[in-house]
Enzyme design. Structure first.
Site, PDB file in Angstrom:
ATOM      1  N   HIS A 199      24.899  11.898  18.236  1.00 57.49           N
ATOM      2  CA  HIS A 199      24.515  13.296  18.400  1.00 57.49           C
ATOM      3  C   HIS A 199      24.528  13.718  19.862  1.00 57.49           C
ATOM      4  CE1 HIS A 199      23.571  12.658  14.226  1.00 57.49           C
ATOM      5  NE2 HIS A 199      23.973  13.902  14.129  1.00 57.49           N
ATOM      6  N   ARG A 306      22.216  22.124  12.009  1.00 60.23           N
ATOM      7  CA  ARG A 306      21.485  20.862  11.846  1.00 60.23           C
ATOM      8  C   ARG A 306      20.001  21.096  12.156  1.00 60.23           C
ATOM      9  NH1 ARG A 306      26.561  18.589  14.331  1.00 60.23           N
ATOM     10  NH2 ARG A 306      27.198  16.813  13.056  1.00 60.23           N
ATOM     11  N   ARG A 342      21.481  23.620   6.835  1.00 59.35           N
ATOM     12  CA  ARG A 342      21.295  22.319   6.186  1.00 59.35           C
ATOM     13  C   ARG A 342      19.820  21.953   6.239  1.00 59.35           C
ATOM     14  NH1 ARG A 342      24.333  17.082   8.399  1.00 59.35           N
ATOM     15  NH2 ARG A 342      22.808  17.176  10.076  1.00 59.35           N
ATOM     16  N   GLU A 441      28.903  13.032   1.963  1.00 57.74           N
ATOM     17  CA  GLU A 441      28.953  12.122   3.122  1.00 57.74           C
ATOM     18  C   GLU A 441      28.583  10.693   2.745  1.00 57.74           C
ATOM     19  OE1 GLU A 441      26.343  13.602   6.203  1.00 57.74           O
ATOM     20  OE2 GLU A 441      24.797  14.152   4.771  1.00 57.74           O
ATOM     21  N   ASN A 464      31.501  12.321   9.437  1.00 54.22           N
ATOM     22  CA  ASN A 464      30.880  11.342  10.359  1.00 54.22           C
ATOM     23  C   ASN A 464      30.216  10.231   9.557  1.00 54.22           C
ATOM     24  OD1 ASN A 464      31.584  13.259  12.200  1.00 54.22           O
ATOM     25  ND2 ASN A 464      29.526  14.072  12.453  1.00 54.22           N
ATOM     26  N   ASP A 465      29.431  10.649   8.571  1.00 52.64           N
ATOM     27  CA  ASP A 465      28.762   9.654   7.746  1.00 52.64           C
ATOM     28  C   ASP A 465      29.682   9.084   6.680  1.00 52.64           C
ATOM     29  OD1 ASP A 465      26.116   9.243   8.708  1.00 52.64           O
ATOM     30  OD2 ASP A 465      25.701  11.324   8.210  1.00 52.64           O
ATOM     31  N   ARG A 475      28.371   4.464  12.992  1.00 53.63           N
ATOM     32  CA  ARG A 475      29.045   5.490  13.794  1.00 53.63           C
ATOM     33  C   ARG A 475      28.597   5.506  15.249  1.00 53.63           C
ATOM     34  NH1 ARG A 475      26.410  10.970  11.160  1.00 53.63           N
ATOM     35  NH2 ARG A 475      26.540  11.994  13.172  1.00 53.63           N
ATOM     36  N   CYS A 512      32.617  19.511   7.845  1.00 55.28           N
ATOM     37  CA  CYS A 512      31.794  19.839   9.023  1.00 55.28           C
ATOM     38  C   CYS A 512      31.571  18.622   9.915  1.00 55.28           C
ATOM     39  CB  CYS A 512      30.465  20.462   8.611  1.00 55.28           C
ATOM     40  SG  CYS A 512      29.460  19.374   7.605  1.00 55.28           S
TER      41      CYS A 512
HETATM   42  C1  PEP Z   1      28.460  14.285   9.090  1.00 54.61           C
HETATM   43  O1  PEP Z   1      27.882  13.254   8.711  1.00 54.61           O
HETATM   44  O2  PEP Z   1      29.691  14.380   9.191  1.00 54.61           O
HETATM   45  C2  PEP Z   1      27.684  15.458   9.477  1.00 54.61           C
HETATM   46  C3  PEP Z   1      28.270  16.604   9.747  1.00 54.61           C
HETATM   47  O3  PEP Z   1      26.346  15.302   9.589  1.00 54.61           O
HETATM   48  P1  PEP Z   1      25.646  14.617  10.841  1.00 54.61           P
HETATM   49  O4  PEP Z   1      26.695  14.365  11.882  1.00 54.61           O
HETATM   50  O5  PEP Z   1      24.607  15.565  11.309  1.00 54.61           O
HETATM   51  O6  PEP Z   1      25.102  13.381  10.243  1.00 54.61           O
HETATM   52 MG    MG Z   2      25.812  13.320   8.228  1.00 56.99          MG
END
Ligand code: PEP
Ligand code: MG
Length: 588
Positions: A199, A306, A342, A441, A464-465, A475, A512
């Site tokens: 993040h 977020r 979210r 995800e 991402n997840d 990650r 996203c």
């Molecule tokens: C993701 O997991 O791709 C996502 C957008 O959520 P975050 O990055 O906040 O976990």
């Molecule tokens: Mg995520």
């Protein structure tokens, strides 16, 4: 910048985390105890600085002995060893000699030379397998902090103050550090830890701050104040650049600025492929400070807010009224575009909503996302009510994170229904048709997308997840960054499967995760059939231009071929080749 041209150029290689180029002196901060000011000294000042170090050590020793006798009075003999050990530490000949030597060789003030030596020493201790010895690092940090306080504060004007423009070098930065960074002074940052999908990196990209992560040994090796270039495109930190290197980077920086300004001219233009397929480009936000950036970027809405970033700086989740105020402000400011809020995605690598009694063995597989909200119904209810209240003031949708199966969707929707009933009874206005979506995800959700689709209004794929859970590679762990591949055949198959299930049920799918903002992959994602790409504010203009340069039919043919490919690199090459053909000038 001091000393340009006298030192050899040194290049540190890390992982590029946020594009851009910064040219400024480096400012090093380290973990454990705070960095003192750093300034250069003349050779004639070396002996004086060495004496200041000796006096600081002497004073510290007197204080520790005094502390020790007070402690003995209070507790008898038991604690006797603590400060004795501390005194031994600061009198350690090896440490003392290294500090005296460092003052002379670095030509830097005594406190900084001491600090650098101690960091080196601590880093070595942190790597010792023996947990007892590793734990002693905090004792050393305490003593070191005390010594630092005992230097006389006779600064001169040559130190690098927080108000000077600089490149920050740190062991690690928390998302809250990045969010609160003074962006006028911090031109870029480099960290030893971290990864592209942390993040911290996401925030750096949102704010357009160049960043490099995974720079091993940087805190110890990098000499503060050194003139430097941070290359966020290729992941380099260059110390003492030669005049030729400087010239090359200045040119590159100008070229990038030109591309940016030509993109800005098209800001807000429709994002439609040349054969007429409309793709919504919206923005991701973490904190409300990003709102002006998103509006300026030409994004057609917010595809991911977020909300767990409300917990930044250790704050508690704001109450319903406060949340409603924040959500309403975002909804109003983005109107007529929509805002997808979210629900809290706390836990994992993110902030916890409450302190855990015991650390989780596997936080990413633990208590995070919707699991936390469902287990804390009072908190969940407040958030849903706040989101519903904002829906009366603009176009708002709600989305649940970390969904792994149908029952979580049902329970989440049940809370939405309950809150709608309550607000109706209270006569509070809200949008009765507020869309409810889920993030895809977790591989389980992608595999069962056909079961989830009839229950919701949209899917937003959190790549991402999804990538980390599919290939089982954390990650945020630089050691497995190599395995974390967005174009892994399993990942693109899961994306395709999700989109097919959505299409069969008449709902739309967006992406996203960070993959959505990577313009090398725009052809692939369009070909797979996404209808929305939600990206960091700085990425909106580039993604928009990429869409306008592509034909959906051509992308679909390419992605069909990609789905038959057996290697991540092959899939990436297919998409990249098409991207190069259609908008090579935009690629780094
Ligand atoms: C993701 O997991 O791709 C996502 C957008 O959520 P975050 O990055 O906040 O976990
Ligand atoms: Mg995520």
């Amino acid at each position: 910048m001091p000393k340009t041209g006298f030192e050899p150029e040194v290049i540190y290689e890390g992982i590029p985390a946020s594009p851009g180029i910064a040219i400024a002196p480096v400012h090093v901060i380290a973990r454990g105890f705070s960095a003192p000011e750093v300034y250069e000294i003349e050779e004639t000042e070396v002996a004086g600085e060495q004496e200041r170090f000796r006096q600081a050590v002497e004073l510290t020793k007197r204080q520790l002995i005094e502390l020790q006798s007070r402690l003995e009075d209070l507790s008898g003999d038991n604690e006797r060893g603590i400060f004795e050990a501390h005194v031994m530490m600061i009198e350690d000949r090896a440490v003392v000699e290294r500090v005296l030597g460092a003052i002379a060789s670095r030509l830097q003030n005594a406190e900084y030379a001491f600090y650098a030596v101690m960091q080196n020493f601590l880093e070595a201790m942190r790597r010792i397998p023996d947990p007892y010895l590793r734990e002693r690092t905090s004792d050393i940090e305490d003593v070191a902090q005390r010594v630092l306080r005992n230097f006389s504060p006779d600064n001169d004007s040559r130190h690098l103050g927080p108000d000077d423009r600089h490149i920050l070098v740190a062991y690690d930065l928390a998302p809250s550090d990045t969010a609160s960074m003074n962006r006028r002074h911090v031109l870029g940052f480099a960290t030893e830890q971290g990864s592209v999908n942390s993040h911290t990196a996401i925030l750096a990209r949102a704010f357009g701050i160049p960043a490099v992560v995974g720079l091993e040994g940087a805190v110890i090796d990098v000499i503060a104040l050194a003139p430097a270039i941070l290359d966020g495109y290729t992941g380099k930190l260059i110390l003492h650049p030669t005049p030729e290197t400087l010239e090359r980077y200045r040119k590159l920086s100008d070229e990038k600025a030109q591309v940016r300004s030509s993109l800005e001219a098209k800001r807000g233009a429709a994002t439609e492929t040349i054969d007429g397929r409309a793709i919504t480009v919206s923005g991701n936000i973490e904190i409300i400070d990003e709102l002006p950036l998103v509006k300026r970027s030409g994004a057609k809405g917010i595809g991911l807010y977020r909300t767990e970033f409300l917990l930044l700086n250790g704050e508690e989740m704001p109450d319903e009224n406060h949340q409603a105020e924040i959500y309403t402000r975002i909804a109003r400011e983005m109107s007529p575009h929509s805002v997808i809020i979210r629900t809290l995605d706390a836990g994992g690598d993110k902030l916890p909503v409450e302190p855990l009694t015991e650390p989780e063995p596997n936080p990413f597989l633990g208590w995070r996302g919707i699991r936390v909200s469902l287990a804390r119904p009072a908190m969940f209810r407040e958030q849903i009510r706040a989101i519903l209240r904002a829906s009366a003031m603009g176009k708002v949708a709600v989305m649940f994170p970390m969904i792994s199966g149908l029952s979580e969707v049902w329970r989440g929707k049940e809370m939405v229904r309950r809150c709608m009933d309550e607000l109706d009874k209270e006569g509070v206005p809200f949008d009765h048709d507020m869309p409810v979506g889920v993030m895809i995800e977790v591989p389980a959700a992608a595999i069962c997308a056909d079961l989830l689709a009839p229950e919701v209004d949209f899917f937003s794929i959190g790549t991402n997840d999804l990538i980390q859970y599919t290939v089982a590679a954390d990650r945020v762990n630089p050691h497995v960054a190599e395995l974390y591949r967005p174009t892994h055949p399993s990942v693109i198959r899961l994306i395709k499967r999700t989109i097919d299930a959505a299409n069969d049920n008449g709902i739309w799918t967006g992406i996203c995760g960070e993959m959505a903002g990577d313009i090398r992959l725009t052809p692939l994602l369009i070909g797979l059939g996404v209808e929305e790409l939600s990206v960091g504010p700085q990425q909106v203009p580039g993604v928009g231009q990429a869409i306008r340069s592509l034909s959906h039919a051509e992308c679909a043919a390419m992605s069909d071929e990609a789905l038959r490919h057996n290697r991540s690199q092959g899939v990436l090459d297919l998409s990249l080749n098409l991207a190069r053909k259609r908008y090579g000038e935009l690629l780094d």
